[in-house]
Design an enzyme around this catalytic site. Sequence first.
Site, PDB file in Angstrom:
ATOM      1  N   GLY A   1       0.807  -1.211   0.000  1.00  0.00           N
ATOM      2  CA  GLY A   1       0.000   0.000   0.000  1.00  0.00           C
ATOM      3  C   GLY A   1       0.838   1.257   0.000  1.00  0.00           C
ATOM      4  CD  GLU A   2       2.366   1.104   3.939  1.00  0.00           C
ATOM      5  OE1 GLU A   2       2.545   0.094   3.191  1.00  0.00           O
ATOM      6  OE2 GLU A   2       1.739   1.050   5.010  1.00  0.00           O
TER       7      GLU A   2
END
Length: 385
Positions: free
Chosen positions: A20-21
């Site tokens: 996600g990051e």
Amino acid sequence: MLQPPAARAGCIWVHACSVGEVGSVAPLIKAILDHGDEVHLTVVTATGFAHAHRLLGERITISYLPWDVPTIFSRFVRTLKPALLLLAETEFWPGMFAACRKQGVPVVGINTRISDRSFPRYHASRAIWKRVLKPVSLFLAQSEVDASRLIAMGVASDKVRVAGNLKYAITPPEVDASALREQLDPSGSRPILLVASTHEKEDEKILDMWPVWHACCPDLLTVIVPRHPQRFEQVATMISGRGLKLTRWSALQSSTQPDVVLIDAMGVLGKLYTVADLVIIAGSLANIGGHNPLEAAICGRGAVTGPYVQNFREIMEEMQSEHAAIVAADERELEQAISRLLAHPDELQQLNASAVLFIRDKGAVLERMMHEIKPWLSSTVKTSA
């Protein structure tokens, strides 16, 4: 590679924990590369490592983050010799901060987010965090809430600015939407309902609602995308067990007229948003916390979800306020919302049009963040020297 390459002096070091990051910081990394700097990315997870390679290819170098031990981190920083560390979200590692301070490497927090769950813990130990976070030169918070929480944790207010959420800085997938649409629906006339990223027990709930939607729209084509590949067979059995005509993505044929297409492959979801008429973002019917609705919005699709959207609470609230999303309070409300949109195409068209306007207005976050970090970029320093 477990250690950074030796010849990276002056690079911009970006750290992002996982998938996600990495996805969030990828547009910023591309902007930094276009600015003339080199980038080294560190990650924690194998999935994050693989995702970074898929998104950024050979344009950057990538390694895993070392253990948070001062001596190990000091060796890592001495070897890498970065000009700047950009730290995504809440990857607060004391050993990392200490090593950067010792080596004179400035640290900027990007896309910083302090979650509802973690804030009480951070606030209770704010005396410690005030000291730990002191080496950070600037925090670029996602929202006013995140900024106020950082200040409550002991960060000086002049070191905190609201830049917005990098998750808004996304681009639509490159896909031949006409060909994909024909692949799914050779007739070109069936409304497509995309159910994105389902988890355990969510598929049953969707299939329980399906007869109501089918009665409302007999030509409906439902496309289900399980979040995890190990569930492909389970979901296929579930669909067939309901007596529905099932076609798998891996065996899609133009001659079939299925009720449901099961996407039994990874990496397909993003392009499916470009051909869906109506989108349900799963992970929200069970208490998972939801998934990123911006992947739909960037393709001009509004999001309909269940009640559990806490992982994207602020984004969903903003999308709702701009009429670009519908968050159903329960399964009954979700069933009714989809039925209404199928029965009233004008409402569906307005939902999707609002998503287009929403994402267009939010797209400036990348420019704001580049403006804030530009003084620290090595190419800027070299040019001004």
